[in-house]
Design an enzyme around this catalytic site. Structure first.
Site, PDB file in Angstrom:
ATOM      1  N   GLU A  52       2.353   5.207  -3.930  1.00  0.00           N
ATOM      2  CA  GLU A  52       2.233   6.194  -5.017  1.00  0.00           C
ATOM      3  C   GLU A  52       3.542   6.971  -5.280  1.00  0.00           C
ATOM      4  OE1 GLU A  52      -1.413   4.803  -3.622  1.00  0.00           O
ATOM      5  OE2 GLU A  52       0.018   5.955  -2.452  1.00  0.00           O
ATOM      6  N   ASP A 102      -9.681   4.363  -1.229  1.00  0.00           N
ATOM      7  CA  ASP A 102     -10.462   4.691  -0.038  1.00  0.00           C
ATOM      8  C   ASP A 102     -11.854   5.205  -0.383  1.00  0.00           C
ATOM      9  OD1 ASP A 102      -8.239   3.914   1.306  1.00  0.00           O
ATOM     10  OD2 ASP A 102      -7.533   5.923   1.754  1.00  0.00           O
ATOM     11  N   ASP A 123       0.856  -1.187   0.000  1.00  0.00           N
ATOM     12  CA  ASP A 123       0.000   0.000   0.000  1.00  0.00           C
ATOM     13  C   ASP A 123       0.894   1.239   0.000  1.00  0.00           C
ATOM     14  OD1 ASP A 123      -2.201   1.656   0.209  1.00  0.00           O
ATOM     15  OD2 ASP A 123      -2.848   0.918   2.164  1.00  0.00           O
TER      16      ASP A 123
END
EC number: 3.2.1.207
Length: 923
Positions: A527, A600, A524
């Site tokens: 980015e 999300d 996770d």
């Protein structure tokens, strides 16, 4: 033309916007608009200038051009703004295998290293994403199918392609490239003359006007970007001629058919943006950036598809505008692409079918993975399961309530002080014992491991990362980039250093991380996400291995992270076992390594609706193994939304429940009856359909197809369906799904694109006739129709986990077509775990039904079938056959063709259309 001066007024407007912000979206002010991003503003100003000066011929003149052995080579020239210097830009148009054409352009001074930067640590050339990602190895020039037809003083014409259907016409002045199929224009480059590559300028030459336009530095949200290389953006206009619908460029929450970005009533005021960010509580129906970036765009019209792939890893914006097409009542789509840095590298695909596009595109960037079987089952996750006891209690409860599931997940709290590759021994004292208990039921544990590493000298991962000099550097190029993330002060792994990537992979070894064979990985925040960083990410002037600024590589940082994880897990499994990885960030080609989820979401009907076009867009752009958190990450869904989200999610390729730490617990039994029973049956539908899902993944892996087919892909001739994005098909199985995404309804309208008969999967009700049909949709019953002409293959016995079904028999559901009363389908099988399918250890069975004869045929292809594997599957059989649409038939003939040996026998059909125990074995 000094195009930099055009944007002064817009620059002032952007400052006003930055001060007063926007009232839309709780966190929109943290992210740039196009007007706040200097390079985007400059390129949009160029487009505005062109519209106001239609006789303008662009920034470049052609210096030279020639053709040889499948490559058009040339040089552009451009005068500097003061007229004192001439800048040269070599370009090429290459004809590749699979009927692909590649247009490349670079800057001679940077390519040859004759520029001077204040920081000598920076690489002088432009970043080439295709080289970094290995695309060049698959982009082989194939001049055999390219032939120069004509060259004059004004143009050059080349015919290419395996069937000679494609033509490229290069016009010299003003420069334009037109791609034709069968003599009709399909894609045009630089028709509006927006080709742009900002040439190198010494910093000492900068002017106040350039300063105002963000050419040498910028400040946004109090973050300063030093831009030591100056302006280096690239841009190009691409027109899809006679195509009114374009798709792709994920990841966004927009509609499937992309909207205009020119302030039209039905469109947006902002371009589509590709800049991977940590975007929480995001807006639905927006062109804003999300977690992934794939600069792939597909255009479709009746029975025709084309596409382009813009291979650039920097921040990118895409404007979309519709205009009148060459045919009566038709539209063309004009697009404008611009990136902050890098080379110009564009791949063009002329189809003519969508399947041709996907084959060629996936051959270039990498085929989607064939996942382990367990990973297409149900995943149970939340932030956080707090202890071993909690994990095992949830696991046991699934058995108690008789619900199948395959994996349970651990978010960041399992790790000691959020130090990845460690366990909090107070709550997880014996992780291996916990893993063994899960493994006894063929279940898996998936843990989160993020690329930010707690800056702690007493933490072995941090110490090694820093001691080995494997961390990303700040703009000095000397000090490690330090910022905050989940563990507090952190440093980031520099995956562009091959040694750092290999080191990251080594951390997954069993002697480095206390784990076992049934533990898999969730990467996770890749980015990368940076708390209180510019746009929630890393400073663009941070420096990576090789002397690249973060701006050059931003959109592939997550991909490189996943690449390191994948290679580490391959090594951990000694090359035999297929890894499972979930990623949030992705780029073209990431689908060969991992699944993704769309981040999300909120527990709202709007976010449920928005998840469908997002997942569909990811799929057609190559990120096939995609899904959304059930039932939304933030918030507490009511029972109706909870069940409806499960109804939808059993038809996501990736199916995981997940929730924020502040939400109430929402395991699928906690809402009580009747909701527990409703969700139980939905989970069982997913597991019954695992053979169908696995076969769809096989098609994706071998041909690059999406897992979910949008309406336009299944019915390429039906214009009414080209923009439909609230229903879809599961691969080529014939299953048409229309999730319920609004509250308080008990029926729904499904659009049927043809006159074929469709059968309700629940009660076999027949629907026929092109147009809209109303079907029942009470809570717990997801509307699913099986299109006539298809054979659906399922396993009806419900086990605890997917791997436990591998020896179970199959059920065939034959939905006969309206005309001809025939049907077909096929089944792919392997061990669901290893790479042995590459050695021929798999089965493919093609089923066809016509004139009362059901034929099963071995369709195994290369490599040759493994006799040992084939023999091991002799127990597999079809235990039941259901026939829809032939109520009067009392018997059928079964024909089995294996290794050219034909066996036939007759079986009886009962009054319900069922054949029990037909004695049909797969081998």
């Amino acid at each position: 033309m000094r195009y930099h001066g055009i944007c002064w007024f817009i620059f002032q407007a952007a400052i006003i916007f930055a001060i007063f912000g926007s009232c839309q979206g709780a966190f929109r002010h943290q992210f740039k608009t196009a007007e706040q991003d200097g390079f985007a503003r400059r390129n949009r100003d160029l487009a505005k200038f062109q519209k106001e000066n239609l006789n303008w011929n662009g920034l470049f003149q052609l210096n030279s051009i020639s053709y040889n052995s499948g490559v058009v080579s040339g040089v552009f020239e451009q005068q500097s703004e003061n007229g004192e210097n001439q800048h040269l830009f070599p370009f090429s148009i290459s004809f590749l295998k699979n009927d692909v054409v590649r247009f490349q352009m670079d800057e001679k001074s940077r390519l040859e290293g004759t520029v001077e930067y204040e920081k000598n640590i920076l690489t002088k050339r432009r970043f080439d994403a295709s080289t970094e990602l290995g695309f060049n190895e698959r982009a082989e020039v194939y001049g055999k199918d390219a032939h120069l037809l004509e060259q004059t003083s004004t143009s050059l014409t080349i015919r290419y392609g395996s069937h000679g259907r494609f033509t490229v016409i290069v016009t010299f002045s003003p420069f334009k490239v037109e791609f034709q199929r069968d003599g009709e224009p399909q894609v045009v480059l630089n028709e509006r003359h927006l080709l742009n590559m900002e040439y190198y300028r010494p910093k000492s030459s900068r002017t106040p006007e350039q300063e105002a336009n963000g050419m040498w530095d910028e400040t946004f949200d109090n973050f300063h970007d030093s831009k030591p290389k100056g302006p280096e953006s690239v841009g190009l206009d691409i027109k899809f001629v006679d195509y009114g619908n374009v798709y792709g460029v994920p990841e966004h929450t927009s509609s499937l058919s992309l909207k205009e970005t020119n302030n039209s009533d039905a469109g947006y005021t902002e371009p589509y943006r590709l800049y991977n960010v940590d975007l929480f509580e995001y807006e639905v129906d927006s062109p804003m950036s999300q977690y992934g970036a794939i600069p792939f765009m597909q255009a479709h019209k009746p029975n025709s598809d084309v596409a382009v792939f813009w291979s650039n890893a920097a921040a990118t914006w895409i404007d979309v505008e519709k205009e009148s097409g060459p045919s009566p009542h038709s539209q063309s789509t004009s697009t404008h692409w611009y990136s902050e840095s890098g080379t110009l590298d564009l791949f063009i695909f002329l189809g003519p079918k969508a399947s041709d596009v996907y084959e060629s595109y996936s051959a270039l960037v990498g085929r989607p993975l064939l996942p382990p079987l367990f990973s297409i089952g149900y995943h149970q996750c939340r932030w956080n399961y707090v202890s071993e006891e909690d994990v095992l209690n949830v696991d046991a409860k699934f058995d108690e309530v008789d619900m199948p599931y395959d994996t349970i997940w651990l978010d960041i709290e399992y790790a000691s002080k959020r130090r990845y590759f460690t366990w909090d021994k107070a709550t997880f004292p014996n992780p291996k014992a916990m893993l063994e208990k899960l493994d006894s039921k063929s279940r898996k544990l998936i843990v989160i491991l993020d690329p930010h590493i707690k800056n702690d000298p007493n933490y072995f991962v941090s110490k090694e990362l820093i001691d080995y000099n494997y961390a990303v550097k700040d703009k000095s190029g000397v000090d490690n980039y330090n910022a905050d993330c989940w563990p507090g002060n952190s440093v980031w792994v520099d995956f562009f250093n091959p040694e750092a990537q290999a080191w990251w992979g080594s951390l997954y070894e069993f002697d480095r991380f206390e784990s076992d064979k049934n533990l898999w990985i969730w990467n996770d925040m890749n980015e990368p996400s940076v708390f209180r960083g510019p746009e929630t990410s890393m400073h663009r002037d941070a420096i990576h291995y090789g002397g690249w600024e973060h701006r050059d590589i931003h959109n592939i940082y997550g991909h490189k992270c996943i690449n390191g994880t994948y290679n580490g897990l391959i090594k951990r499994g000694e090359g035999a076992v297929r890894p499972f990885i979930l990623t949030r960030s992705f780029f073209a080609g990431t689908s060969a390594l991992a699944a993704n989820w769309i981040g999300d979401t909120m527990t709202t009907w709007e976010h449920l609706r928005g998840s469908i076009p997002t997942v569909l867009t990811n799929g057609i752009s190559g990120m096939a193994f995609s899904g959304a958190d059930v039932a939304g990450f933030f918030g507490n869904p009511d029972a109706e939304l909870f069940v409806r989200w499960y109804e939808t999610a059993i038809f996501y390729p990736f199916f995981r429940a997940h929730a924020h730490i502040d939400t109430k617990r929402r395991e699928p039994w906690l809402y009580g009856e009747p909701y527990t029973s409703l969700v139980r049956e939905l989970l069982r539908i997913r597991y019954r359909l695992l053979p169908t899902w696995y076969t769809a993944f096989y098609n994706s892996h071998t041909h690059g197809f999406p897992i979910l087919y949008p309406q336009f892909l299944m019915h390429p001739e039906d214009e009414e369906g080209f923009a439909i994005d609230d229903q879809f098909y599961v691969g080529d199985s014939g299953l048409l799904v229309k999730p319920v995404t609004h509250p308080s309804i008990d029926k729904i309208t499904i659009y049927l694109a043809d006159d074929e008969v469709y059968f309700d999967l629940h009660d076999h009700t027949e629907y026929a006739g092109k147009g809209h049909q109303v079907v029942p949709a009470p809570l717990g019953r997801v509307p699913v129709l099986l299109r006539g002409g298809n054979i659906l293959i399922t396993r009806e016995r419900i086990r605890r986990a997917a791997e436990l079904t591998r020896n179970d028999p199959f059920t065939l559901t034959i939905a006969v077509s309206k005309i001809g009363k025939n049907a077909s389908g096929f089944l792919y099988l392997d061990d669901g775990v290893t790479f042995n399918y590459k050695k021929g250890e798999y089965l493919i069975r093609h089923f066809s039904y016509e004139n009362g004869i059901l034929t099963m045929k071995d369709s195994h292809s290369n490599p040759p079938v493994s006799p040992k594997y084939s023999s091991s599957q002799k127990h597999l059989k079809v235990e039941r056959i259901n026939i829809y649409g032939e109520q009067t038939r009392k018997s059928i003939k079964i024909r089995k063709i294996i290794d050219s040996e034909v066996t036939e026998w007759d079986v009886s059909v009962d009054d319900s259309g069922c054949i029990r125990n037909p004695q049909l074995f797969l081998v």
